[in-house]
Design a protein around this motif. Structure first.
Motif, mmCIF file in Angstrom:
data_model
loop_
_atom_site.group_PDB
_atom_site.id
_atom_site.type_symbol
_atom_site.label_atom_id
_atom_site.label_comp_id
_atom_site.label_asym_id
_atom_site.label_seq_id
_atom_site.Cartn_x
_atom_site.Cartn_y
_atom_site.Cartn_z
ATOM 1 N N ALA A 115 0.742 -1.370 0.155
ATOM 2 C CA ALA A 115 0.200 0.471 0.021
ATOM 3 C C ALA A 115 0.942 1.006 0.232
ATOM 4 C CB ALA A 115 -0.744 -0.087 1.447
ATOM 5 N N PHE A 119 0.909 4.184 -3.106
ATOM 6 C CA PHE A 119 0.824 6.085 -2.565
ATOM 7 C C PHE A 119 2.381 6.503 -3.081
ATOM 8 C CE2 PHE A 119 1.455 9.910 -0.529
ATOM 9 C CZ PHE A 119 -0.245 9.878 0.285
ATOM 10 N N ALA A 176 -4.390 13.591 -4.688
ATOM 11 C CA ALA A 176 -4.643 12.793 -3.511
ATOM 12 C C ALA A 176 -5.693 11.905 -4.152
ATOM 13 C CB ALA A 176 -6.033 13.899 -2.915
ATOM 14 N N ARG A 177 -6.448 11.687 -5.069
ATOM 15 C CA ARG A 177 -7.138 10.615 -5.549
ATOM 16 C C ARG A 177 -6.251 9.333 -6.114
ATOM 17 N NH1 ARG A 177 -9.772 11.887 -11.457
ATOM 18 N NH2 ARG A 177 -7.138 11.302 -11.803
ATOM 19 N N ALA A 179 -2.906 9.020 -5.509
ATOM 20 C CA ALA A 179 -1.940 8.539 -4.218
ATOM 21 C C ALA A 179 -2.841 7.351 -3.535
ATOM 22 C CB ALA A 179 -1.057 9.261 -3.866
ATOM 23 N N PHE A 180 -4.382 7.825 -3.066
ATOM 24 C CA PHE A 180 -4.988 6.978 -1.814
ATOM 25 C C PHE A 180 -5.587 5.696 -2.819
ATOM 26 C CE2 PHE A 180 -4.664 10.991 0.736
ATOM 27 C CZ PHE A 180 -4.493 9.889 1.572
ATOM 28 N N GLY A 181 -5.762 6.228 -4.243
ATOM 29 C CA GLY A 181 -7.016 4.848 -5.033
ATOM 30 C C GLY A 181 -5.840 4.183 -5.270
ATOM 31 N N SER A 183 -3.124 3.209 -3.107
ATOM 32 C CA SER A 183 -2.582 2.435 -2.146
ATOM 33 C C SER A 183 -3.820 1.446 -1.707
ATOM 34 C CB SER A 183 -2.508 3.590 -0.919
ATOM 35 O OG SER A 183 -2.161 3.102 0.422
ATOM 36 N N LEU A 184 -4.776 1.816 -1.810
ATOM 37 C CA LEU A 184 -5.992 1.193 -1.485
ATOM 38 C C LEU A 184 -5.893 -0.360 -2.472
ATOM 39 C CD1 LEU A 184 -8.803 3.205 -1.657
ATOM 40 C CD2 LEU A 184 -8.259 1.896 0.920
ATOM 41 N N VAL A 218 -12.852 0.891 -4.271
ATOM 42 C CA VAL A 218 -12.162 2.147 -5.683
ATOM 43 C C VAL A 218 -12.659 3.788 -5.895
ATOM 44 C CG1 VAL A 218 -9.202 3.930 -5.928
ATOM 45 C CG2 VAL A 218 -9.789 1.335 -4.440
ATOM 46 N N THR A 221 -15.281 5.500 -3.087
ATOM 47 C CA THR A 221 -15.246 5.980 -2.292
ATOM 48 C C THR A 221 -14.657 7.144 -3.072
ATOM 49 O OG1 THR A 221 -14.403 3.946 -1.373
ATOM 50 C CG2 THR A 221 -13.557 5.689 -0.384
ATOM 51 N N LEU A 222 -13.193 7.232 -4.229
ATOM 52 C CA LEU A 222 -13.232 8.832 -4.071
ATOM 53 C C LEU A 222 -13.276 9.386 -5.624
ATOM 54 C CD1 LEU A 222 -8.866 7.270 -4.617
ATOM 55 C CD2 LEU A 222 -10.307 8.300 -2.359
#
Length: 291
Positions: A115, A119, A176-177, A179-181, A183-184, A218, A221-222
């Motif tokens: 993860a 990221f 942000a979208r 990186a977090f996407g 990572s998930l 994902v 969520t995003l």
């Protein structure tokens, strides 16, 4: 000497191992290009819903009135992005994953490393592909058709706007979208695939289903970040607002309703099921064959 020759062979072998993840990522994304072409009208319908806050029926009617020629206006950037995106995302995540244990031993759990590497890969991905997404969103906005009729005219106009307001408009929400996407996706990919495989399915089916389920989660969520990016990037010139001001304006335009903000979300699920499910299955199959 034999020692030097052995060292060279070992270095070459390590280089090939690192290169394979980039190659496999690019190949899997390239093979999913056909579904990207097929579902592009779906993506464009979602985009119109994000920009104009309309129902599916009205968005489809709008595209129908514009005709088949304009239906695929803006398809080139996502096609290029799909191939390069897979190459960079899978390859860079694998490279970072190999380096992290050396620098994070006894600090980060081994289960969290995929993860974390995802990221980092997502941040780099945003730096590389924000200009592509910007061009794509400008081309897909029908309000730009008359004054920016061609790809060349869009590129010249964005260049004149400067990097921050031109090609890198909405970079922060994209970073942000992504990186977090990422990572998930990479954090859940292994555990979900194992859980699905335990149901007795084949490795290919397990990879496809896990990729579909994860990308669905994902995307939903995003999704608000994607709506924000689309609205920030679709326009060129005019009154330029920051991220917070744009979010406040977007939230107000949706009557502070999550239901209206998530318009088009069901189509995002459909697109994710096709593209990321196939990409994950093809990538995992290539990795197992070369492993």
């Amino acid at each position: 000497s034999r020692k030097t020759l052995s060292s060279c062979k070992e270095a070459l072998g390590n280089l090939m191992v690192h290169f394979q993840s980039y190659l496999h990522g690019g190949t899997s994304s390239l093979l999913s290009t056909l579904p990207t072409l097929i579902v592009f009208p779906v993506y464009k319908t979602v985009f119109r819903q994000q920009i104009h806050n309309t129902s599916v029926h009205k968005a489809v009617a709008q595209l129908y009135r514009e005709g088949p020629v304009k239906l695929y206006r803006g398809v080139a950037p996502p096609l290029v992005m799909r191939t390069l995106n897979g190459t960079l995302l899978f390859g860079l995540q694998d490279t970072l994953l190999r380096q992290l244990p050396l620098s994070s031993q006894n600090v980060i759990s081994a289960k969290a490393l995929p993860a974390l590497a995802g990221f980092g890969a997502g941040v780099v991905e945003a730096m590389v592909f924000t200009p592509f997404e910007r061009v794509q969103n400008v081309l897909q906005n029908s309000q730009n058709d008359s004054r920016l009729p061609s790809l060349k005219s869009v590129l010249l106009r964005l260049k004149a706007e400067g990097m921050a307001l031109g090609y890198y408009r909405a970079f922060l929400p994209i970073a942000a979208r992504n990186a977090f996407g990422s990572s998930l996706y990479f954090g859940l990919k292994g555990p979900v695939c194992v859980a699905v495989a335990e149901q007795g399915l084949s490795p290919m089916a397990s990879s496809f289903i896990s990729g579909t389920v994860i990308s669905m989660a994902v995307s939903l969520t995003l999704y608000p970040l994607s709506v924000l990016v689309a609205n920030m990037q679709a326009q060129v010139g005019g009154d330029v607002k920051g991220v917070i001001a744009c979010w406040a304006l977007l939230w107000k335009s949706r009557n502070r309703s999550l239901a209206l903000l998530y318009r088009g979300g069901s189509m995002v699920i459909l697109r994710s099921c096709i593209t990321w499910g196939l990409t994950t299955a093809i990538y995992d199959r290539q990795e197992k064959r070369s492993g």
